[in-house]
Structure formats: structure tokens, C-alpha cells
Motif scaffolding. Structure first.
Motif, mmCIF file in Angstrom:
data_model
loop_
_atom_site.group_PDB
_atom_site.id
_atom_site.type_symbol
_atom_site.label_atom_id
_atom_site.label_comp_id
_atom_site.label_asym_id
_atom_site.label_seq_id
_atom_site.Cartn_x
_atom_site.Cartn_y
_atom_site.Cartn_z
ATOM 1 N N TYR A 1 3.520 8.793 -8.331
ATOM 2 C CA TYR A 1 2.089 8.359 -8.138
ATOM 3 C C TYR A 1 1.874 7.254 -7.923
ATOM 4 C CZ TYR A 1 2.319 13.113 -10.280
ATOM 5 O OH TYR A 1 2.949 14.594 -10.504
ATOM 6 N N PRO A 2 0.659 6.933 -7.066
ATOM 7 C CA PRO A 2 0.401 5.648 -6.961
ATOM 8 C C PRO A 2 -0.034 4.748 -7.921
ATOM 9 C CG PRO A 2 -1.213 7.032 -5.802
ATOM 10 C CD PRO A 2 -0.133 7.766 -6.396
ATOM 11 N N GLY B 1 5.429 3.421 -9.064
ATOM 12 C CA GLY B 1 4.609 4.232 -8.173
ATOM 13 C C GLY B 1 5.348 5.126 -7.200
ATOM 14 N N ASP C 1 -4.274 2.321 -3.305
ATOM 15 C CA ASP C 1 -3.218 2.916 -4.010
ATOM 16 C C ASP C 1 -1.970 2.265 -3.466
ATOM 17 O OD1 ASP C 1 -4.841 5.135 -4.709
ATOM 18 O OD2 ASP C 1 -4.448 6.094 -3.385
ATOM 19 N N THR D 1 -0.430 3.681 -13.591
ATOM 20 C CA THR D 1 0.262 4.939 -13.229
ATOM 21 C C THR D 1 0.687 5.835 -14.167
ATOM 22 O OG1 THR D 1 1.605 5.774 -11.064
ATOM 23 C CG2 THR D 1 2.625 3.903 -12.577
ATOM 24 N N THR E 1 -2.710 2.160 -9.658
ATOM 25 C CA THR E 1 -4.131 1.781 -9.257
ATOM 26 C C THR E 1 -4.488 1.007 -10.390
ATOM 27 O OG1 THR E 1 -4.827 3.676 -10.322
ATOM 28 C CG2 THR E 1 -4.780 4.022 -8.026
ATOM 29 N N CYS F 1 0.723 -1.284 -0.107
ATOM 30 C CA CYS F 1 0.019 0.016 -0.193
ATOM 31 C C CYS F 1 0.610 1.121 -0.085
ATOM 32 C CB CYS F 1 -0.943 -0.009 1.287
ATOM 33 S SG CYS F 1 -2.278 -1.037 0.853
ATOM 34 N N ASP F 2 0.366 2.552 -0.550
ATOM 35 C CA ASP F 2 1.151 3.304 -0.918
ATOM 36 C C ASP F 2 1.848 4.132 0.492
ATOM 37 O OD1 ASP F 2 2.547 5.607 -2.709
ATOM 38 O OD2 ASP F 2 0.844 6.721 -1.884
#
Length: 170
Positions: A123-124, A120, A104, A151, A126, A28-29
Motif C-alpha cells: 500500500y502506498p 510501500g 502516494d 502506510t 502517504t 511516486c507510487d
């Protein structure tokens, strides 16, 4: 006057290059810290316990990085797609894919040349529209899940150093 970054050229290699991806890891981000980058290569990945491994059949995963540039706005970036296929529909996989769809995330992908790539960072990652669960029709049809993750990034994916992956996989 035009804009130019120093170009150094690329020499044609004589070594073998195999397509596809072998394995993937995700977090997870917000669960693991950002990696350490030195000389444009990831040299350390914090908190390996926060990552989960994903395995799939050979020749069923890929990564595509497509460049976009708009001279009118001055923007340049990369659209990234990670495609993974998981055979056989079953509850454990369904629940995990639902979790991926809600998250994310950040991903590390091992390609079939034994190189590791990090996605990622800016930016995450998805899930994209078009993820599917399929039963197939005939006995030899695919039964399972197809997911596409996306992404965007200012740069092509960072490679993860061998040492960073050794430490990560301990």
C-alpha cells in the motif's frame, strides 16, 4: 485447533546496534516498477532515476512498525510511521513537502546500522495528519518542517540487499 507458523528462534547478537535513520529515497507510487523479491529480501529496484533522495540532520528521523492483530476477524497487519525532520523553512523545502503531501509514494530508508528498508510495497506511503512547519521562539528552537508518513503492510518492511542498493546508487 490453533494456528502456528514454524518458529526458529532468535539468537542474541553481540554486535552494536544504533538507533535512527540516515537517509531516505522516495518515488511516486506509479513512477517506478515494483521491486524484485527473492527469499524475502529485495534483490532489485527498477528505475533508480525515478527516485529522489532526502537528507536531514542526524537523530531527527525514525521508523516505527507496530503490529495489530484481531483474532475475532482473523486480521493481522503492521501500521508503519516514518518520521522526518527538515531544518529551516524555505521555499524549496516547502514545495517538496507539499508534493509529498499530495503523493502516494514508496520509500527506501537507510538506518544508522547501514541497512536499507523498503516501504510501500503493498500500500502506498502517504503523509499523516500532524505534519508541521515551525518557526520556534528562542534562537536555539527548531525552525523547519516535521512530517510523518504512514502506510500499512501485511508484513514488516522488506530489507533491500547490498547488491540491490549498490546498483540503485550507481
Amino acid at each position: 485447533m490453533g494456528c502456528c507458523v514454524s518458529l526458529n528462534g532468535i539468537i542474541r547478537g553481540c554486535d552494536n546496534s544504533i538507533g535512527g535513520i540516515r537517509r531516505a529515497w522516495a518515488t511516486c507510487d506509479d513512477e517506478a516498477g515494483k521491486p524484485t523479491i527473492s527469499n524475502d529480501i529485495i534483490t532489485a529496484i527498477p528505475d533508480p532515476e525515478a527516485w529522489s533522495e532526502y537528507e536531514f540532520r542526524k537523530q531527527t528521523g525514525s521508523v516505527t512498525q507496530t503490529g495489530s492483530r484481531d483474532d475475532a476477524t482473523g486480521s493481522q497487519y503492521w501500521n508503519i510511521e516514518i518520521v522526518l525532520q527538515f531544518s529551516k523553512q524555505e521555499t524549496e523545502k516547502r514545495l517538496e513537502i507539499n508534493a509529498i503531501a499530495l503523493s502516494d509514494s514508496r520509500w527506501i530508508i537507510e538506518d544508522n546500522n547501514g541497512r536499507y528498508w523498503y516501504f510501500g510495497h503493498f500500500y502506498p506511503v502517504t503523509i499523516a495528519d500532524g505534519a508541521t512547519a515551525e518557526t520556534g521562539t528562542a534562537f536555539d528552537d527548531f525552525n523547519g518542517y516535521n512530517i510523518t508518513l504512514t502506510t500499512v503492510s501485511d508484513v514488516l518492511a522488506y530489507e533491500v540487499s547490498e547488491k540491490a542498493m549498490e546498483d540503485f546508487l550507481k
